[in-house]
Design an enzyme around this catalytic site. Structure first.
Site, PDB file in Angstrom:
ATOM      1  CG  HIS A  43      37.719  42.722  49.079  1.00  0.00           C
ATOM      2  ND1 HIS A  43      38.936  42.171  48.720  1.00  0.00           N
ATOM      3  CD2 HIS A  43      36.768  41.995  48.426  1.00  0.00           C
ATOM      4  CE1 HIS A  43      38.722  41.162  47.879  1.00  0.00           C
ATOM      5  NE2 HIS A  43      37.427  41.042  47.674  1.00  0.00           N
TER       6      HIS A  43
ATOM      7  CB  CYS B  48      38.548  38.437  45.113  1.00  0.00           C
ATOM      8  SG  CYS B  48      36.952  38.598  44.307  1.00  0.00           S
TER       9      CYS B  48
END
Ligand SMILES: [Zn+2]
Lengths: 130, 388
Positions: B336, B87
């Site tokens: 996200h 991420c």
């Protein structure tokens, strides 16, 4: 996980076989062949863990990845082994039974099945100590 | 080392973009960034692309070349490099671009991030994201990514005074901000009840504590500060770039509820920017889960350990608070798309420092920070920006 990738770690997953640095006394699970504290002066030997420990933190998993869907809800915890290292593992108990500080011991259990007719993976789960 | 500035930024809308392919997404973001910098593609000297798992999500590797090709630059032969840190891929791609320009090796460099997550089933995306943690010693035994953050939440709530309602307020605040951001995946405000009545994912975290599965791409262009005004009237100076690592597993950390890599990267960044957290006007933190924002604002020094729940409930992190956190809506409400998130955070701070953030504008914002986390804290990138 492929058969070879799993099979390679069988002694560790099945028997909680790790290592110990005989120079400083630090234990490693999963095993390490290099002590981060002693570096080159560390003398590494095999070590079989007693398999007892304490729950440090936990969760109850309700949404899992495909392999674990049938098990939900299940208890997942970080267990601190009595020799020092911590590991992540399932605890076989009711979701409302688990708590921080709970004493647990290792148990040999089925972990997951790869696909419908796939390989069954075994490994370490924990059960509450009576 | 040369000073570096952001001279252009672009971002697609975030969401479940059924009609957009991976290629459509990054081409759109890149074109927006180039347009913003009044640049044509052949002026680009190099490109860094953050992407976590195109191999699992769309069965495509070799993303660097693919992107250069579809940006129409194949015959230009410009170097294009994929950067992966789960991420934090976007944050690290940005840092690589900054390093390339600061070193004097390159002049005009694109830092982009892209992820197309909705072409696989939810079970498969859950499993892919588990690869951000330790597959053999976390994922294999049944840990999910939300499950690992849930174990942080259990530890935190056992040791510090954080109520379930305070935790929900993180998501409530981020949805409020998202409702004021035209690119956000979720444009509606929610209440504490929305969070508390949403399905349980991993106790104590519920669905509305979790960032969603998102498609999206973002791109920014960096250049030497001394050349920045050739391209824009509002260059944004990169005041600091820091990156830190920690153990891949959560269970091996010094402290379950502290991301030491955040603490260290935050300190390094403030030192490099020669400022303190009191100088920061806004911060985009990595709120992949509500508990992650709680830890982040403490680890970065905006409040003391154990006080972030009250800090949030007191409104200190709101748009009109002392330190607005996640003005974009954060990962929770803006969305996200893992590899794109770190670049989107830069895009948001650039908009804020230029005074172009519309209904969520922080008046007079001069200095902004971004905080991008890979896995449960094994990689952290922190950047600080200021008006040039
Ligand atoms: Zn040693």
């Amino acid at each position: 996980m492929s058969v070879a990738r799993f099979w390679r770690k069988i002694p560790h997953r099945y028997n909680m076989l790790g290592t110990k640095c005989e120079t400083c006394g630090r234990h490693f699970f999963p095993p390490r062949s290099f002590c981060p504290d002693c570096r080159r002066s560390g003398k590494i030997a095999d070590y079989k863990f007693a398999g007892t420990g304490t729950v440090v933190t936990y969760t109850v998993i309700h949404t899992a990845s495909e392999q674990f869907e049938k098990l939900t809800p299940y208890v997942l915890a970080i267990v601190e082994l009595d020799e020092g290292p911590r590991m992540t593992a399932q605890v076989v108990c009711r979701p409302d039974e688990v708590k921080i500080g709970m004493r647990v011991k290792r148990a040999f259990r089925r972990i997951a099945t790869d696909g419908e007719s796939g390989v069954i993976h075994y490994g370490t789960k924990f059960v509450p100590v009576e | 080392m040369r000073d570096v500035a952001v001279i252009g930024a672009g971002c697609t809308t975030f969401g479940e973009k059924w009609s957009s392919s991976f290629r459509d997404l990054f081409v759109e973001a890149g074109a927006l960034a180039l347009e913003d910098a009044h640049l044509s593609g052949e002026k680009i000297d190099a490109m860094y692309v953050g992407n976590m798992s195109a191999g699992r999500f769309i069965e495509q590797e070799h993303i660097g070349a693919l992107i250069a090709d579809y940006a129409g630059l194949a015959t230009h032969h410009m170097p294009s490099t994929r950067v992966e840190a789960a991420c934090a891929s976007g944050g690290l791609a940005f840092r690589q671009a900054v390093i390339a320009v600061a070193s004097g090796m390159e002049d005009i460099v694109v830092a982009a991030g892209v992820e197309k997550m909705t072409d696989v089933e939810p079970g498969a995306s859950t499993d892919t994201l588990t690869g951000a943690a330790d597959r053999e010693w976390e994922g294999f035994v049944g840990a999910t990514f939300p499950g690992l953050y849930a174990m942080i939440a259990t530890d935190y709530m056992h040791r510090y005074p954080l109520t379930r309602e305070q935790l929900a307020l993180v998501a409530v605040k981020n949805h409020y901000n998202g409702a004021r951001n035209p690119i956000a995946q979720f444009q509606q405000e929610i209440t504490i009840d929305t969070v508390l009545k949403s399905p349980m994912v991993a106790e104590p975290l519920r669905l509305f504590d979790c960032s969603p599965i998102t498609d999206g791409a973002a791109a920014v262009i960096v250049a030497p500060l001394e050349r920045a005004r050739e391209f824009t009237d509002t260059p944004i100076k990169v005041l600091a770039s820091a990156q830190a690592s920690d153990t891949i597993t959560l269970h091996d950390r010094r402290d379950i509820s502290t991301l030491d890599a955040s603490v260290v990267a935050g300190k390094w960044a403030l030192k490099m920017a020669r400022c303190t957290h009191k100088d920061i006007d806004l911060v985009e933190v990595h709120d992949c889960f509500s508990i992650a924002e709680i830890c982040a604002i403490e680890d970065l020094g905006f409040c003391k350990k154990g006080e972030a729940g009250k800090f949030t409930a007191d409104g200190e992190t709101a748009l009109n608070g002392t330190i607005p956190v996640n003005t974009s809506g954060g990962l929770k409400a803006c969305g996200h798309p893992v590899g794109a998130t770190g670049i989107k955070q830069v895009f948001e701070v650039v908009q804020q420092l230029r005074g172009e953030a519309g209904k969520r504008q922080i008046d007079g914002a001069k200095i902004g920070m971004t905080h991008n986390v890979g896995g449960t804290g094994a990689t952290v990138a922190v950047h600080i920006f200021g008006r040039a």
